[in-house]
Enzyme design. Structure first.
Site, PDB file in Angstrom:
ATOM      1  N   ARG A  93       0.761   6.413   6.054  1.00 15.29           N
ATOM      2  CA  ARG A  93       0.069   6.648   4.550  1.00 15.29           C
ATOM      3  C   ARG A  93      -1.474   6.292   5.105  1.00 15.29           C
ATOM      4  O   ARG A  93      -1.955   5.534   5.632  1.00 15.29           O
ATOM      5  CB  ARG A  93       0.485   5.610   3.646  1.00 15.29           C
ATOM      6  CG  ARG A  93       1.806   5.768   3.216  1.00 15.29           C
ATOM      7  CD  ARG A  93       2.244   4.710   2.072  1.00 15.29           C
ATOM      8  NE  ARG A  93       2.572   3.704   2.560  1.00 15.29           N
ATOM      9  CZ  ARG A  93       1.796   2.386   2.503  1.00 15.29           C
ATOM     10  NH1 ARG A  93       0.542   2.631   1.905  1.00 15.29           N
ATOM     11  NH2 ARG A  93       2.202   1.402   3.084  1.00 15.29           N
ATOM     12  N   TYR A 242       3.253  13.721   6.660  1.00 17.56           N
ATOM     13  CA  TYR A 242       4.109  12.723   6.902  1.00 17.56           C
ATOM     14  C   TYR A 242       4.369  12.207   5.725  1.00 17.56           C
ATOM     15  O   TYR A 242       3.974  12.023   4.510  1.00 17.56           O
ATOM     16  CB  TYR A 242       3.044  11.538   7.454  1.00 17.56           C
ATOM     17  CG  TYR A 242       3.455  10.168   7.517  1.00 17.56           C
ATOM     18  CD1 TYR A 242       4.605   9.877   8.728  1.00 17.56           C
ATOM     19  CD2 TYR A 242       3.135   9.363   6.690  1.00 17.56           C
ATOM     20  CE1 TYR A 242       5.143   8.709   8.619  1.00 17.56           C
ATOM     21  CE2 TYR A 242       4.046   7.954   6.527  1.00 17.56           C
ATOM     22  CZ  TYR A 242       4.826   7.707   7.657  1.00 17.56           C
ATOM     23  OH  TYR A 242       5.323   6.585   7.452  1.00 17.56           O
ATOM     24  N   LYS A 251       6.134   7.208  -2.780  1.00 17.18           N
ATOM     25  CA  LYS A 251       5.378   6.345  -3.186  1.00 17.18           C
ATOM     26  C   LYS A 251       4.426   6.841  -4.474  1.00 17.18           C
ATOM     27  O   LYS A 251       4.198   6.169  -5.477  1.00 17.18           O
ATOM     28  CB  LYS A 251       4.326   5.635  -2.270  1.00 17.18           C
ATOM     29  CG  LYS A 251       5.084   5.118  -1.263  1.00 17.18           C
ATOM     30  CD  LYS A 251       5.840   3.975  -1.167  1.00 17.18           C
ATOM     31  CE  LYS A 251       6.449   3.351   0.042  1.00 17.18           C
ATOM     32  NZ  LYS A 251       7.303   2.143  -0.142  1.00 17.18           N
ATOM     33  N   HIS A 271       7.821  -1.979  -6.118  1.00 27.55           N
ATOM     34  CA  HIS A 271       7.984  -2.009  -5.073  1.00 27.55           C
ATOM     35  C   HIS A 271       8.857  -3.089  -4.498  1.00 27.55           C
ATOM     36  O   HIS A 271       8.525  -3.966  -3.919  1.00 27.55           O
ATOM     37  CB  HIS A 271       6.552  -2.179  -4.221  1.00 27.55           C
ATOM     38  CG  HIS A 271       6.769  -1.602  -2.738  1.00 27.55           C
ATOM     39  ND1 HIS A 271       5.873  -2.295  -1.856  1.00 27.55           N
ATOM     40  CD2 HIS A 271       7.532  -0.854  -2.000  1.00 27.55           C
ATOM     41  CE1 HIS A 271       6.270  -2.019  -0.515  1.00 27.55           C
ATOM     42  NE2 HIS A 271       7.205  -1.103  -0.723  1.00 27.55           N
ATOM     43  N   SER A 293       5.347  -3.717   3.081  1.00 27.30           N
ATOM     44  CA  SER A 293       6.209  -2.603   4.065  1.00 27.30           C
ATOM     45  C   SER A 293       6.265  -3.268   5.355  1.00 27.30           C
ATOM     46  O   SER A 293       5.289  -4.048   5.743  1.00 27.30           O
ATOM     47  CB  SER A 293       5.429  -1.363   4.119  1.00 27.30           C
ATOM     48  OG  SER A 293       5.381  -0.609   3.069  1.00 27.30           O
ATOM     49  N   CYS A 295       8.054  -5.789   6.298  1.00 32.52           N
ATOM     50  CA  CYS A 295       8.251  -7.415   6.202  1.00 32.52           C
ATOM     51  C   CYS A 295       9.856  -7.910   6.002  1.00 32.52           C
ATOM     52  O   CYS A 295       9.793  -8.951   5.406  1.00 32.52           O
ATOM     53  CB  CYS A 295       7.324  -8.115   5.134  1.00 32.52           C
ATOM     54  SG  CYS A 295       5.395  -8.064   5.454  1.00 32.52           S
ATOM     55  N   ASP A 318      13.801  -0.249  -1.288  1.00 36.53           N
ATOM     56  CA  ASP A 318      12.158  -0.139  -1.457  1.00 36.53           C
ATOM     57  C   ASP A 318      11.684   0.048  -2.933  1.00 36.53           C
ATOM     58  O   ASP A 318      10.579  -0.481  -3.042  1.00 36.53           O
ATOM     59  CB  ASP A 318      12.081   1.304  -0.828  1.00 36.53           C
ATOM     60  CG  ASP A 318      10.573   1.361  -0.575  1.00 36.53           C
ATOM     61  OD1 ASP A 318       9.992   0.480  -0.033  1.00 36.53           O
ATOM     62  OD2 ASP A 318       9.990   2.560  -0.588  1.00 36.53           O
ATOM     63  N   ARG A 412      10.173   6.235  11.794  1.00 34.52           N
ATOM     64  CA  ARG A 412      10.938   6.116  10.736  1.00 34.52           C
ATOM     65  C   ARG A 412      12.288   6.540  10.843  1.00 34.52           C
ATOM     66  O   ARG A 412      12.424   7.633  11.544  1.00 34.52           O
ATOM     67  CB  ARG A 412      10.295   6.795   9.648  1.00 34.52           C
ATOM     68  CG  ARG A 412       9.027   6.025   9.126  1.00 34.52           C
ATOM     69  CD  ARG A 412       9.211   4.918   8.301  1.00 34.52           C
ATOM     70  NE  ARG A 412       7.776   4.247   7.860  1.00 34.52           N
ATOM     71  CZ  ARG A 412       7.961   3.394   6.812  1.00 34.52           C
ATOM     72  NH1 ARG A 412       8.856   3.244   6.087  1.00 34.52           N
ATOM     73  NH2 ARG A 412       6.592   2.740   6.602  1.00 34.52           N
TER      74      ARG A 412
END
Length: 629
Positions: A93, A242, A251, A271, A293, A295, A318, A412
């Site tokens: 991102r 991406y 998002k 989130h 993200s 974590c 998510d 990913r």
């Protein structure tokens, strides 16, 4: 759709041609969708238009096209799995190029205190946005096919679901959106003549190409821009192929636009993972948890509990959309239908359910490749036959003693949620699942205890506002610095964070609301030797066990200056060796004095005049209690 002013540029140049629809019946589509497609085509000038139906046949054709173009490589070891390698300039991102467009800057971001640089989002004026569109989009799809992707965020027919239509010139996006959303003809039928979020995306590489592609991956990093116009429910993305930059349902829609819709309509778009937990006694509770993200959010969402008799079931890993029902219960849906997870660190030890999920029908991006046609990444814990060749995420031969990682840190997997072995039976329930607890967390190596409970809803909102964590590879940040990440939403707010806090506070004052309890967890605290104090992964169910008991009203907590922590003996540590309860919950006064100073500096500088009085009261309360430690 003011950005369509660029259409006049294309018309003036005499470049417009009639639409050539090569797939689907555009004439049978709702009038609003037809108008959006026709205007987008006028602006972008594609060679053809493809109305996606979401069928298996269409998906097979799209994957075959991507293989022919060299964008995807089939992975021989698995069933219908594929590998993409991106241009190294298009791997994450790009927060610095992600903007919210509003008439007034303060509608998007708080105005920081004098001398401070704003960190809570990027604003762009409508005039600058229009100039950016005019500079990028006219003719940007020449020679390419414009795919029209109707999609539902949330189960079809759910009162919590919302619909979008994305125009894109990337077949990789088509294949990914089919996994991540309910995409195609069913979504188009559900839309009818209703409103939808309008999404325009281009990789920014019209044909014929002016320069050679890297890894056959079309993108235009020099002109990348991801813009959101919440007043008009529009998303415009250019230059990146991406993930979160191009899969606009993720998002962009599910958080930035949806958070604004949620404020307007009185619900929450967050989130957060959603997890169902059933105790040995058969009592089931659902929790929603917000972590930045990378974590451990996906690992927790797919947890295999270590405690006998406990069962964990995944609703989502998510994003959570949450709305009160007629009885005052906060109910949540997962608006997505797939997982877009970080690959490194995922293994049969850390997340066996994720590993089982990605064995088929999965798109991998920027992971390593083995000579047997399998995937490879750091932490996969997979023993290969001797002398098996390994290639890194850029296709170069790789060995374990190489200086560079095999997989990109933000590599990913994109896999259908229905393949996860522990999906909750109610994961697609139209009314959503009832949320009993909300959990905030982050990666804090020092000072922050394993778990604590907020005193009340208002204090919980403060705890969310004060979240801090080590930065991750999901965006373009470098190094493991402690960053403020309120509500794990810092990159995803669709409007002014101060007003977001006001909205959360207002939720707590809703008449008749049965509010979830709020907690904070930290799996990542380290001891003096630098090792983690808590084993994590499946052992995290021990913390969730205590949370569930607290929800049931169990008297098993002691008050501290920062919140309620488990009493000695309240946390089930049976069978765990070398876990020091005292060290896990030690609150060093010097650490918390500095923490208060850092939080005060952040909130007063960043949120400034938009900081709600109630949040400042909670900060002052914490400050006072810490002084007395």
């Amino acid at each position: 759709m003011r950005w369509l002013r660029g259409c006049r540029v294309a018309w003036a140049r005499g470049t417009h041609t009639a639409l050539r629809v090569v797939h689907g019946d555009l004439e049978a589509a709702p009038a609003r969708v037809r108008a959006f497609v026709e205007q987008g085509a006028q602006l972008c000038q594609p060679a053809a238009v493809h109305l996606c139906d979401g069928s298996q046949a269409e998906n097979g054709a799209v994957l075959a096209l991507l293989e022919t173009e060299g964008v995807l490589q089939r992975l021989a070891k698995y069933e219908n799995c594929w590998l993409a390698r991106t241009d190294p300039k298009d791997v994450a991102r790009v927060e610095s190029k992600t903007v919210i467009v509003t008439e007034q800057q303060r509608d998007t971001v708080p105005i920081p205190a004098s001398g401070a640089t704003g960190q809570l989002g990027n604003w762009m004026s409508p005039a600058d946005f229009q100039a950016a569109v005019d500079n990028r989009f006219p003719g940007c799809m020449r020679g390419r096919t414009m795919y029209v992707i109707p999609y539902s965020m949330g189960p079809l027919g759910s009162p919590l679901a919302k619909t979008g239509v994305q125009l894109t010139d990337s077949p990789y996006v088509v294949a990914s959106m089919r996994i991540m959303t309910r995409m195609g003809a069913p979504a188009l039928r559900a839309l009818g003549d209703g409103e939808f979020v309008q999404c325009l995306h281009s990789v920014g590489q019209p044909l014929p190409l002016q320069e050679e592609l890297v890894n056959n991956w079309p993108c235009n990093p020099a002109k990348t821009l991801i813009a959101h116009v919440p007043d008009r429910r529009e998303i415009v993305s250019f230059g990146s192929g991406y993930g979160g930059n191009s899969l606009l349902g993720k998002k962009c829609f599910a958080l930035r636009i949806a958070s604004r819709i949620a404020r307007d309509e009185g619900w929450l778009a967050e989130h957060m993972l959603i997890l169902g937990l059933t105790s040995p006694e058969g009592r089931k509770k659902y929790v929603a948890a917000a972590f930045p993200s990378a974590c451990g959010k996906t690992n927790l969402a797919m947890m295999t509990p270590s405690l006998p008799g406990w069962r964990a079931e995944c609703v989502g890993d998510d994003i959570a959309w949450m709305k009160f029902d007629s009885e005052g219960r906060l109910r949540a849906i997962n608006p997505e239908s797939g997982f877009f997870g970080v690959a490194p660190g995922t293994s049969m030890r850390t997340n066996p359910n994720a590993m089982h999920t990605v064995q088929r029908n999965t798109l991998f991006t920027n992971v390593g490749l083995t000579g047997e046609g399998g995937v490879y990444w750091e932490g996969i814990d997979h023993h290969l036959p001797p002398r098996t060749p390994i290639y890194d995420w850029q296709g170069r031969p790789w060995s374990p003693d190489a200086k560079e990682p095999c997989a990109h840190p933000n590599s990913r997997f994109c896999a259908p949620a229905r393949q996860c072995p522990i999906m909750d039976p109610a994961w697609e329930s139209p009314e959503g699942v009832p949320i009993d607890a909300i959990i905030f967390g982050g990666r804090r190596p020092q000072g922050v205890p394993l778990v604590y409970e907020a005193f009340n809803w208002q204090h919980g909102v403060f705890v969310g506002s004060a979240m801090r964590s080590e930065s991750t590879a999901a965006a373009e940040h470098k190094g493991k610095v402690i960053m403020h990440d309120p509500f794990a939403m810092r990159p995803f707010f669709g409007y002014n964070f101060g007003r977001y806090l006001e909205h959360w506070l207002a939720v707590g004052e809703r008449s008749g609301a049965r509010l979830p309890k709020i907690f904070h967890v930290n799996w990542f605290r380290k001891g003096p030797d630098g090792n983690f104090l808590w084993p994590g992964f499946g052992e995290n169910c021990r913390v969730l066990d205590w949370i569930c008991r607290r929800v049931d009203g169990e008297d098993s907590a002691q008050e501290t200056p920062i919140g309620y922590v488990p009493r000695e003996g309240a946390l089930n540590l049976q069978g765990l060796a070398n876990v020091d309860h005292k060290e896990l919950f030690h609150l060093p006064k010097e650490f918390w004095e500095q923490e208060v100073r850092d939080i005060r500096k952040y909130l007063t500088e960043q949120v400034n005049e938009d900081l709600p009085r109630e949040v400042m009261q909670e900060l002052e309360g914490l400050e006072s209690r810490v002084k007395k430690m």
